[in-house]
Design an enzyme around this catalytic site. Structure first.
Site, PDB file in Angstrom:
ATOM      1  N   GLN A  74      21.801  32.574  17.209  1.00 42.23           N
ATOM      2  CA  GLN A  74      22.458  31.259  17.704  1.00 42.23           C
ATOM      3  C   GLN A  74      23.625  30.934  17.049  1.00 42.23           C
ATOM      4  O   GLN A  74      23.681  30.317  16.112  1.00 42.23           O
ATOM      5  CB  GLN A  74      21.291  30.144  17.767  1.00 42.23           C
ATOM      6  N   PHE A  75      24.929  31.405  17.899  1.00 42.37           N
ATOM      7  CA  PHE A  75      26.054  30.948  17.397  1.00 42.37           C
ATOM      8  C   PHE A  75      26.185  29.291  17.292  1.00 42.37           C
ATOM      9  O   PHE A  75      27.265  29.022  16.653  1.00 42.37           O
ATOM     10  CB  PHE A  75      27.186  31.575  18.245  1.00 42.37           C
ATOM     11  N   THR A  76      25.697  28.628  18.084  1.00 40.93           N
ATOM     12  CA  THR A  76      25.859  27.234  18.103  1.00 40.93           C
ATOM     13  C   THR A  76      25.539  26.476  16.966  1.00 40.93           C
ATOM     14  O   THR A  76      25.863  25.543  16.577  1.00 40.93           O
ATOM     15  CB  THR A  76      25.036  26.549  19.196  1.00 40.93           C
TER      16      THR A  76
END
Length: 141
Positions: A74-76
């Site tokens: 999850q890059f967020t």
């Protein structure tokens, strides 16, 4: 490297209507984010931390009770919304950097003896889970 870890009774990831990763008994759901400076050393450290983190019932770890983990990239997690109303993703590592490091986290967990389910890197995923407690913690290395 950063992870948002939730104690769950079950969790799953669906891509295009198909379940691609699932745990069906108590364990941990880990959303894993990678930044530009992360290396395989951080991947090994966070994997060991996830495997031995004493957050399950009776202060047990996944390694103590052979509990499964669901790991989803999850890059967020490296989003920054301090300014304005639109987050920036500048601190998130690009796919060619992040994907091998998330894979390294999964490999290290499996090398330690963990049962690990995963999402699909870069895919639009639907994540479902039942958070027990509720219990959520942020882990950084």
């Amino acid at each position: 490297m950063r992870a948002v870890v939730q104690r769950v009774s079950h969790a799953s990831v669906t891509v295009e209507g198909e379940v691609v990763g699932e745990i069906t008994r108590p364990g941990l759901m880990a959303l894993v984010g990678v930044t530009h400076t992360d290396t395989e050393d951080e991947a090994r450290k966070i994997a060991r931390k996830l495997w031995t983190l004493r957050v399950l019932e009776d202060e047990k770890s996944c390694s103590d009770v052979q509990a499964p983990l669901l790991v989803v990239s999850q890059f967020t997690l490296y989003g920054d919304a301090r300014k304005g109303r639109r987050p920036t993703w500048q601190a998130a590592a690009p796919g060619p950097v992040a994907e091998p490091l998330v894979d390294a986290v999964v490999k290290e967990l499996r090398d330690q003896g963990a049962e690990v389910a995963t999402g699909v890197f870069g895919a639009q995923m639907s994540v479902g889970l039942t958070n027990e407690g509720p219990f959520t913690v942020i882990v950084e290395v």
